[in-house]
Design a protein around this motif. Structure first.
Motif, short mmCIF file in Angstrom:
data_model
loop_
_atom_site.label_atom_id
_atom_site.label_comp_id
_atom_site.label_asym_id
_atom_site.label_seq_id
_atom_site.Cartn_x
_atom_site.Cartn_y
_atom_site.Cartn_z
N SER A 83 0.82 -1.22 0.00
CA SER A 83 0.00 0.00 0.00
C SER A 83 0.85 1.27 0.00
O SER A 83 0.33 2.37 -0.13
N ILE A 84 2.17 1.12 0.16
CA ILE A 84 3.09 2.26 0.17
C ILE A 84 3.73 2.39 -1.21
O ILE A 84 4.46 1.51 -1.64
N GLY A 85 3.44 3.48 -1.90
CA GLY A 85 4.02 3.71 -3.21
C GLY A 85 5.50 4.06 -3.12
O GLY A 85 5.96 4.58 -2.10
N ILE A 86 6.22 3.79 -4.18
CA ILE A 86 7.66 4.09 -4.25
C ILE A 86 7.93 4.84 -5.54
O ILE A 86 7.69 4.32 -6.64
N GLU A 87 8.40 6.08 -5.43
CA GLU A 87 8.75 6.85 -6.63
C GLU A 87 10.24 7.09 -6.70
O GLU A 87 10.81 7.85 -5.91
N ALA A 88 10.88 6.44 -7.65
CA ALA A 88 12.31 6.57 -7.87
C ALA A 88 12.60 7.75 -8.81
O ALA A 88 11.69 8.37 -9.36
N ARG A 89 13.90 7.99 -9.00
CA ARG A 89 14.32 9.09 -9.86
C ARG A 89 15.58 8.68 -10.61
O ARG A 89 16.47 8.04 -10.04
N VAL A 90 15.63 9.03 -11.89
CA VAL A 90 16.86 8.86 -12.67
C VAL A 90 17.23 10.22 -13.25
O VAL A 90 16.37 11.02 -13.58
N GLY A 91 18.54 10.45 -13.36
CA GLY A 91 19.02 11.75 -13.83
C GLY A 91 19.61 11.66 -15.22
O GLY A 91 20.44 10.78 -15.50
N ALA A 92 19.19 12.57 -16.09
CA ALA A 92 19.70 12.57 -17.47
C ALA A 92 21.20 12.76 -17.52
O ALA A 92 21.86 12.37 -18.49
N GLY A 93 21.77 13.37 -16.48
CA GLY A 93 23.20 13.59 -16.46
C GLY A 93 24.00 12.43 -15.90
O GLY A 93 25.23 12.49 -15.82
N GLU A 94 23.32 11.35 -15.52
CA GLU A 94 24.01 10.22 -14.89
C GLU A 94 24.59 9.24 -15.90
O GLU A 94 25.44 8.40 -15.55
#
Length: 288
Positions: free
Chosen positions: A226-237
């Protein structure tokens, strides 16, 4: 997995036409949501040796005011990722969030965190040292104000006497997600949060952290899914292939959402930001 973008706060500038063009390009590319970072003030580093974070030279649009403009341009879900809640008045945040929730048709997700910058807290007249304790009470007050027509509440940080918001949010509720990485934050999310914004790479360490979060939820009888997880990716990575692999790795870890951040990638124009988000969305596909 829902695919979104990070609004390029520090690089997009102040031209409302550029903001319009960017937001409409995000929607046309098939993204589901747009997330915005929050800073009210930036510190002048001149007399702060070693200061390495955001400064007064970095532009930040105020999230709620920005969302009021964006809500007229798009049907995207709008997300604060994150709003520094303890440096703001809770009842006012409840009101502002409601006023965004309504024109978006209930598509506001309120990400909150305690922040790291004492300069902002000082200028806003709030206590930097009690922010961890304050945010838990704030979340309780927000949910009361969104769900009840009249609220009476008295505790350490709040006094409300027979008062309420009008209008109320469309569903009398707004999802509250949280940022932060400490064990205290993970336990707070397990108890109080609808979702988490992790910071880091989709590696073994992150897998262990996610397992801890899920175990804390299970310990209190809550379904970890029930707990959402929002990740992130960086275009500069890395290049596009790297971003696609990272996205898939997050998917394997159970991320429900992911966003592409184009800030800090060396782009010199709005067109380059838009081109980058179009390439990424075409490469990863995903839900709209």
């Amino acid at each position: 997995m829902q695919i979104g973008v990070i609004f390029p706060q520090t690089e997009i500038g102040a031209d409302p036409r550029a903001i319009r063009d960017y937001v409409q390009a995000v929607e046309e590319a098939g993204y589901s949501h747009l997330s915005v970072f929050d800073h009210v003030l930036g510190a002048d580093p001149a007399n702060r040796p070693g200061w390495q974070k955001y400064t007064s030279k970095h532009m930040f649009h105020e999230p709620f005011v920005l969302f009021g403009y964006i809500a007229a341009l798009t049907k995207l879900e709008l997300v604060t990722a994150v709003l520094i809640l303890p440096q703001r008045q809770t009842a006012l945040v409840a009101k502002q969030a409601t006023e965004v929730d309504i024109p978006t048709g209930g598509k506001l997700r309120l990400g909150v965190g305690v922040g790291w910058n004492p300069v902002e807290y000082e200028a806003l007249g709030m206590d930097f040292h009690t922010r961890g304790r304050a945010i838990e009470e704030q979340i309780e007050v927000l949910r009361l104000l969104w769900s009840q027509e009249v609220v009476t509440y008295r505790s350490k940080f709040h006094t409300i006497t027979e008062a309420g918001l009008n209008p109320l949010p469309i569903r009398r509720s707004i999802p509250i997600w949280m940022g932060g990485t400490s064990d205290v934050v993970l336990r707070r999310i397990a108890r109080l949060g609808d979702g988490w914004f992790p910071q880091g790479k989709p590696d073994d360490q992150m897998r262990e952290t996610l397992e801890r979060l899920r175990s804390y939820a299970s310990e209190i009888g809550r379904d970890p899914s029930s707990i959402g997880i929002e990740a992130r990716v960086g275009a500069g990575e890395g290049d596009l292939d790297f971003l696609v692999r990272s996205t898939e790795a997050w998917r394997q870890l159970g991320a429900t959402h992911i966003s592409i951040n184009t800030m800090g990638a060396g782009f010199k124009s709005l067109a380059e930001h838009i081109q980058a988000i179009r390439r990424y969305k075409e490469a990863v596909g995903g839900s709209r």
